[in-house]
Enzyme design. Structure first.
Site, PDB file in Angstrom:
ATOM      1  N   ASN A  88       0.801  -1.220   0.000  1.00 24.11           N
ATOM      2  CA  ASN A  88       0.000   0.000   0.000  1.00 24.11           C
ATOM      3  C   ASN A  88       0.840   1.279   0.000  1.00 24.11           C
ATOM      4  O   ASN A  88       0.395   2.311  -0.500  1.00 24.11           O
ATOM      5  CB  ASN A  88      -0.915  -0.004   1.232  1.00 24.11           C
ATOM      6  CG  ASN A  88      -1.522   1.352   1.499  1.00 24.11           C
ATOM      7  OD1 ASN A  88      -2.454   1.773   0.842  1.00 24.11           O
ATOM      8  ND2 ASN A  88      -0.969   2.062   2.483  1.00 24.11           N
ATOM      9  N   TYR A 154       3.732   9.143 -11.062  1.00 23.72           N
ATOM     10  CA  TYR A 154       2.937   8.273 -10.197  1.00 23.72           C
ATOM     11  C   TYR A 154       2.032   7.375 -11.043  1.00 23.72           C
ATOM     12  O   TYR A 154       1.961   6.160 -10.818  1.00 23.72           O
ATOM     13  CB  TYR A 154       2.104   9.148  -9.268  1.00 23.72           C
ATOM     14  CG  TYR A 154       1.114   8.418  -8.398  1.00 23.72           C
ATOM     15  CD1 TYR A 154       1.515   7.798  -7.221  1.00 23.72           C
ATOM     16  CD2 TYR A 154      -0.245   8.394  -8.730  1.00 23.72           C
ATOM     17  CE1 TYR A 154       0.598   7.158  -6.403  1.00 23.72           C
ATOM     18  CE2 TYR A 154      -1.170   7.751  -7.912  1.00 23.72           C
ATOM     19  CZ  TYR A 154      -0.746   7.141  -6.753  1.00 23.72           C
ATOM     20  OH  TYR A 154      -1.659   6.506  -5.948  1.00 23.72           O
ATOM     21  N   LYS A 158       2.123   3.299 -11.270  1.00 25.60           N
ATOM     22  CA  LYS A 158       0.962   2.462 -10.966  1.00 25.60           C
ATOM     23  C   LYS A 158       0.581   1.586 -12.165  1.00 25.60           C
ATOM     24  O   LYS A 158       0.149   0.437 -11.987  1.00 25.60           O
ATOM     25  CB  LYS A 158      -0.214   3.329 -10.542  1.00 25.60           C
ATOM     26  CG  LYS A 158      -0.029   4.011  -9.195  1.00 25.60           C
ATOM     27  CD  LYS A 158       0.106   3.022  -8.062  1.00 25.60           C
ATOM     28  CE  LYS A 158       0.100   3.704  -6.702  1.00 25.60           C
ATOM     29  NZ  LYS A 158       0.217   2.752  -5.573  1.00 25.60           N
TER      30      LYS A 158
END
Length: 258
Positions: A88, A154, A158
């Site tokens: 996470n 980012y 991802k």
């Protein structure tokens, strides 16, 4: 007959599990009966608690491979096994590509892609030597499936995380299942930094088909499912937890012209 998920006797690690989405995931795993270990570079202001139980915290810098290896060995030695890893930890500041140096963008990729790889490799070394193997859950983002101005590095990380999970699912089968949870917008203690005050948060929530932002518990419930035997035949998958996604802009444009 009610259907419940009982993770009693299992051991789960949640990286970045001390606040926000990570704390919600840790709490859900606690409620399902798992022993939960959270980790981050700094200790939390208060421990994660749920159902009268408390998650253990151990400090680790996920960008330090030897430290990560030692961390997972300690979890194994202290708890006897490792059944679930939830990758996470991550995040990014708002930064347009042209406003940052390559090194700044590379650090975002390191935290959101390389660090989960490092943690997964260390967890796999534990899981592959134990009966029953284990489950790894990547926390992706809708930013990895659409243009993400202001968070391009980012979003790229991802997107790579989802592909990495699919490859892991093939290479590490059948002992270790690997899946990706893909959240949309989530309401956390930092939501005001992105969406403004309560009126702003509510306005943003109305753009989601289900009419609200996700709560950390929504992500936690999905993780409990993917970690459980109820998901025993699910690997290499992406589970979208985004409330129906984003309303297509052309619908509003078409309505405005009538």
């Amino acid at each position: 007959m009610s259907v419940t998920i009982d993770l009693s006797g299992s051991v789960a690690v949640v990286t970045g599990g001390t606040r926000g989405v990570g704390a919600g995931i840790a709490a859900a795993l606690l409620e399902a009966g798992a022993e939960v270990v959270t980790c981050a570079r700094r200790p939390p202001d208060k421990p994660v608690e749920a159902a009268g139980r408390t998650a253990r915290f151990l400090p680790v810098d996920l960008r330090d491979p030897p430290a990560v290896t030692d961390f997972f060995r300690r979890v194994r030695d202290d708890h006897g096994r490792l059944d679930v890893l939830v990758n996470n930890a991550g995040g990014t500041p708002f930064r347009l590509l042209g406003d940052g140096a390559a090194e700044q963008h590379a650090r975002v990729v390191e935290l959101n892609l390389v660090a989960p790889l490092t943690a997964s490799l260390a967890a796999y070394e534990v899981m592959r030597h134990q009966r029953g193997g284990g489950a790894i859950i990547m926390i992706g983002s809708v930013s990895g499936t659409r243009p993400s101005p202001g968070s391009a590095a980012y979003g790229a990380a991802k997107a790579g995380l989802g592909n990495l999970a699919r490859s892991m699912a093939v290479e590490w089968a059948p002992l270790v299942r690997v899946n990706t949870l893909v959240p949309g917008m989530v309401r956390t203690e930092l939501s005001h930094l992105h969406y403004g005050d309560e009126d702003g948060i509510a306005a943003v929530g109305r753009t989601v088909p289900l009419g609200r932002l996700a709560e950390p518990a929504d992500l936690g419930d999905a993780c409990v499912f993917l970690a459980s035997d109820r998901a025993a035949y699910i690997s290499g998958a992406e589970l979208l937890v985004h409330g129906g996604g984003e309303r297509p802009a052309f619908l509003d444009a078409a309505t405005a012209n009538h």
